[in-house]
Design an enzyme around this catalytic site. Structure first.
Site, PDB file in Angstrom:
ATOM      1  CG  HIS A 171       2.705  49.623  46.755  1.00  0.00           C
ATOM      2  ND1 HIS A 171       3.432  50.787  46.695  1.00  0.00           N
ATOM      3  CD2 HIS A 171       2.427  49.299  45.471  1.00  0.00           C
ATOM      4  CE1 HIS A 171       3.583  51.155  45.437  1.00  0.00           C
ATOM      5  NE2 HIS A 171       2.974  50.264  44.667  1.00  0.00           N
TER       6      HIS A 171
ATOM      7  CG  ASP B 277       5.486  52.284  48.991  1.00  0.00           C
ATOM      8  OD1 ASP B 277       5.642  51.056  49.098  1.00  0.00           O
ATOM      9  OD2 ASP B 277       4.771  52.812  48.125  1.00  0.00           O
TER      10      ASP B 277
ATOM     11  N   GLY C 296       1.744  50.693  36.549  1.00  0.00           N
ATOM     12  CA  GLY C 296       2.818  49.991  35.864  1.00  0.00           C
ATOM     13  C   GLY C 296       4.172  50.576  36.179  1.00  0.00           C
TER      14      GLY C 296
ATOM     15  CB  SER D 177       4.471  50.570  41.628  1.00  0.00           C
ATOM     16  OG  SER D 177       3.478  51.390  42.142  1.00  0.00           O
TER      17      SER D 177
ATOM     18  CB  SER E 261       5.504  55.704  46.538  1.00  0.00           C
ATOM     19  OG  SER E 261       4.457  55.367  47.430  1.00  0.00           O
TER      20      SER E 261
END
Length: 475
Positions: free
Chosen positions: A211, A241, A328, A330, A346
């Site tokens: 993402h 992801d 913060g 990811s 994720s």
């Protein structure tokens, strides 16, 4: 751009109060004397992962999942039916449980959920400890949505699936953090570099959350700096992801290591599959270092779409854990104390004050999909479950009993990575991590809790001072 040492910045270790990268008995050798008698063997988590991969192949359709009993240090394997294959599993040193639901049964249940209950704020994963699919719903699933979900789960049968409520809201952790940055229309995006890799064309690159790669094309190592890397591939939503981001400067140094703070690094020598019940570590620039256990595999998460108020972003094939995370975090790294890369952060629910659950993209799947290898081109570059043996003392986990001495040979390639994989010492002896900042880091059960803020403060300072090393904490 100058040459950069793009090491994984797992900053803020000094004030963490979370689990130590070194646990005193982490490398205790397994009990091999019980193998010949069919008695369950004492195994390290990495050896259990290797053995589970072998037994999955051996049992075929009878295999119904496995998990690591960390209290007893044993591998538990679920099997449907009985026979010679099950007997071999027992002789290999695993605890074998007879269960009702096969892997195919559980996969069928998950498919039904995907068809009938892909509701934003829901998730499900296979839990081998209960031999069921565990379905979770966050605080947004109410009214007709809850009724629909509950009816679908009940239709699967109480012996196949269970339903539970979870705190907070399932979301991707794409804001905040002191890691990698991008400027997009409407503002800035912050994510985190997960692991340095080598792309299939030989160029230096890194993995982060998908993402993040979808949100922005170019990334910098400072909030106002010029881009230093460009997204090459990105998958989100759908089957994963993850993103592969190539450094713009082909001379960029991208070592396969985690910067543990205070000048110490942990070598990442392999990619390994997650095992339910095993202890894992997550590093995030927002919340610092936290540890927990893998609780489910092949998880599906239905995030509320960020582009369509009535839509859903469904991601499949994730690892479910009870490790906390916050915005913060990811893209940050999930790894083992032996130096195995496990996952990329994720999303999830909750926070690191009240607790929560977080889902991770398996690194092995990301490597296989992108064609990348770990940064040093070493062990574990995406071959799946067999990677787990790279750090396993040259096939120690494969010494599955008197008749199974093919173990080392079976894992030749993983076990034979003895130069790299067997540097469990490098990861396991991350001495500075133990004494980071002069504070003895707590035991495995300790959670960072209130210490996360102090860890973040120190980690942020460290990243700014060594900006070239600042890309890999969590998003």
């Amino acid at each position: 751009m100058p040459k950069r040492k793009a090491a994984i910045a797992v900053g803020g270790v000094a004030a963490l109060g979370a689990a130590a990268l070194l646990l005193p008995n982490a490398n205790a050798s397994q009990d091999k004397d019980t193998a010949a008698t069919g008695t369950a063997r004492t195994l390290r988590a990495t050896d259990a992962t290797t053995l589970a991969a072998r037994l999955k192949q051996s049992l075929g359709g009878q295999f119904a999942g496995s998990y690591y009993d960390s209290a007893k240090q044993q591998l538990v394997v679920n099997a449907v039916g009985d026979g010679a294959a099950v007997a071999r599993a027992k002789s290999a040193g695993a605890v074998v449980r007879q269960v009702e639901n096969s892997t195919a049964d559980l996969q069928s249940a998950a498919k039904t959920l995907r068809t009938k209950a892909a509701i934003p704020g829901t998730a499900w994963a296979v839990d081998p400890r209960t031999n069921k699919v565990v379905v979770s719903a966050d605080s947004t699933v109410t009214g007709a949505k809850w009724d629909r979900l509950e009816s679908t789960v009940q239709g699967l049968g109480s012996g196949t699936a269970t339903l539970k409520k979870t705190g907070g809201t399932f979301k991707t952790f794409v804001s905040g953090g002191d890691a990698i940055f991008s400027q997009v229309q409407g503002g800035g995006v912050r994510c985190s570099l997960g692991f340095n890799v080598t792309a299939s064309d030989g160029s230096p690159a890194f993995l982060t959350a998908g993402h993040c790669g979808v949100a922005a094309k170019e990334w910098s190592d400072s909030q106002t700096g010029q881009p230093i890397a460009t997204v090459d591939q990105a998958t989100f939503p759908g089957e994963g992801d993850f993103s592969l981001v190539k450094y713009d400067d082909p001379a960029t140094q991208a070592p396969s290591e985690v910067n543990a703070g205070n000048g110490q690094v942990v070598a990442i020598t392999q990619a390994a599959e997650a095992t339910v019940g095993s202890t894992v570590f997550r590093m995030g620039s927002t919340t610092g270092l936290h540890n927990g256990q893998v609780t489910g595999l092949d998880a599906t998460v239905n995030f509320q779409s960020e582009t369509d108020p009535n839509g859903v972003d469904t991601v499949t094939g994730l690892i479910q854990t009870d490790v906390c995370a916050e915005p913060g975090d990811s893209g940050g790294s999930l790894f083992t104390q032996e130096g195995a890369a496990i996952g990329l952060t994720s999303g999830g629910s909750g926070d690191c004050t009240s607790g929560g659950e977080t889902f991770f993209q398996p690194v092995t799947a990301a490597l296989a999909a992108t064609g990348a290898t770990l940064g040093d081109g070493g062990a574990g570059a995406g071959a799946g479950g067999d990677q787990a043996g790279a750090g396993d003392q040259a096939g120690a986990g494969d010494q599955a009993g008197a008749g199974d001495q093919a173990g080392a040979g079976d894992q030749a390639g993983a076990g034979d990575q003895a130069g790299a994989g067997d540097q469990a010492g490098a990861g396991d002896q991350a001495g500075a991590g133990e004494q980071a900042g002069g504070d003895q880091i707590g035991g495995a059960g300790d959670q960072a809790g209130s210490g996360a803020g102090a860890a973040q403060e120190q980690g942020t300072k460290h990243h700014h001072r060594n900006r070239q090393q600042g890309g890999t904490s969590s998003n």
